[in-house]
Design an enzyme around this catalytic site. Structure first.
Site, PDB file in Angstrom:
ATOM      1  N   HIS A 135       2.309   0.869 -13.295  1.00 48.45           N
ATOM      2  CA  HIS A 135       2.898  -0.375 -13.669  1.00 48.45           C
ATOM      3  C   HIS A 135       4.590  -0.237 -13.567  1.00 48.45           C
ATOM      4  CE1 HIS A 135       3.492  -4.149 -15.900  1.00 48.45           C
ATOM      5  NE2 HIS A 135       4.236  -3.538 -16.592  1.00 48.45           N
ATOM      6  N   GLY A 170       0.847  -1.193  -0.110  1.00 43.93           N
ATOM      7  CA  GLY A 170      -0.014  -0.184   0.001  1.00 43.93           C
ATOM      8  C   GLY A 170       0.863   1.626   0.115  1.00 43.93           C
ATOM      9  N   MET A 176      -3.115  -6.717  -7.847  1.00 40.75           N
ATOM     10  CA  MET A 176      -2.459  -7.911  -8.655  1.00 40.75           C
ATOM     11  C   MET A 176      -3.505  -8.803  -9.143  1.00 40.75           C
ATOM     12  SD  MET A 176       0.476  -6.854  -8.087  1.00 40.75           S
ATOM     13  CE  MET A 176       1.369  -8.132  -9.157  1.00 40.75           C
ATOM     14  N   ASP A 224      -2.320  -3.621 -19.727  1.00 39.38           N
ATOM     15  CA  ASP A 224      -1.022  -2.642 -19.659  1.00 39.38           C
ATOM     16  C   ASP A 224      -0.870  -1.899 -21.197  1.00 39.38           C
ATOM     17  OD1 ASP A 224      -0.505  -3.447 -16.951  1.00 39.38           O
ATOM     18  OD2 ASP A 224       0.813  -5.072 -17.529  1.00 39.38           O
TER      19      ASP A 224
END
Length: 224
Positions: A141, A44, A122, A177
């Site tokens: 990313h 986090g 994830m 992505d």
């Protein structure tokens, strides 16, 4: 696209990739704060970077809700310390990805969020979530996209032997992505780097880049 350098190592190697850094939108304070939802799976630290930028006044937003999929992960402890509402949506309860994403959409919509940031989430998301927050779902990313998409981008970069890596904030699309890039930061890959050392250098840049990219996106939404 805007980008940041890594100020800690090999500055000259970074400069060839860089464009001027993002500037804060001077009109932002005249607008209500952006109501942000955040998704995280692990430590986090990027979630807290957003909170820190908000506290510092460099991100005109409010963290409305954090959703984690791993009970007891580090992001939960950060949310409790920062007194930010959080909820566990454990992906193990759903066998169909779309049903998990439907729960995410319901939860975020109930909190009236304006946009959602995937800050170390994830899990692969589906069109259910992407379309619910069209052009308002952001992801960070750990590579200079379009290079090294998917899992373990840092390991991919080390295996490829590149001398420059970095991180990217982009809008989420159905192709993994591959959504429009908002901002990037470059870092050198040193001969002495292993996975941990390169990851640490990239994470430092993520913490700088993510709040600025969110502010940039918010200014575009306001102007649009």
């Amino acid at each position: 696209m805007p980008a940041f350098s890594d100020p800690s190592d090999h500055q000259a190697a970074d400069q060839a990739l860089l464009q001027p850094p993002l500037q804060n939108d001077s009109s932002a304070p005249s607008q209500p704060p952006l109501r942000l939802g955040v998704m995280a799976s692990g430590n986090g630290s990027n979630f807290e970077a957003l909170a820190t930028a908000i506290e510092a006044g460099t991100l005109h937003a409010e963290l409305v809700l954090l959703i984690v999929n791993n009970p007891g992960c580090g992001a939960v402890a950060r949310a409790e310390r920062l007194q930010i509402p959080h909820k566990v949506v454990d992906h193990r309860r759903w066998t169909i990805r779309e049903e998990l994403d439907q729960e995410l959409v319901r939860t975020f919509q109930a909190a009236s969020v304006d946009a959602v940031v995937m800050a170390g989430w994830m899990r692969i998301v589906t069109p259910v979530l992407i379309h619910a927050f069209a052009d308002r779902l952001l992801n960070i990313h750990p590579s200079l996209l379009p290079s090294f998409r998917g899992l373990d981008a840092i390991g991919q970069a080390l295996k490829a032997g590149v001398c420059i890596s970095g991180c990217t904030v982009h809008l989420v699309s159905e192709e993994l992505d591959a959504g429009p890039i908002l901002a990037q930061a470059a870092v050198p890959v040193l001969d002495t780097d292993d996975h941990a050392s390169l990851a640490e250098r990239i994470h430092r840049q993520e913490h700088r880049l993510l709040p600025h990219a969110v502010q940039l996106a918010a200014s575009r939404w306001t102007q649009g």
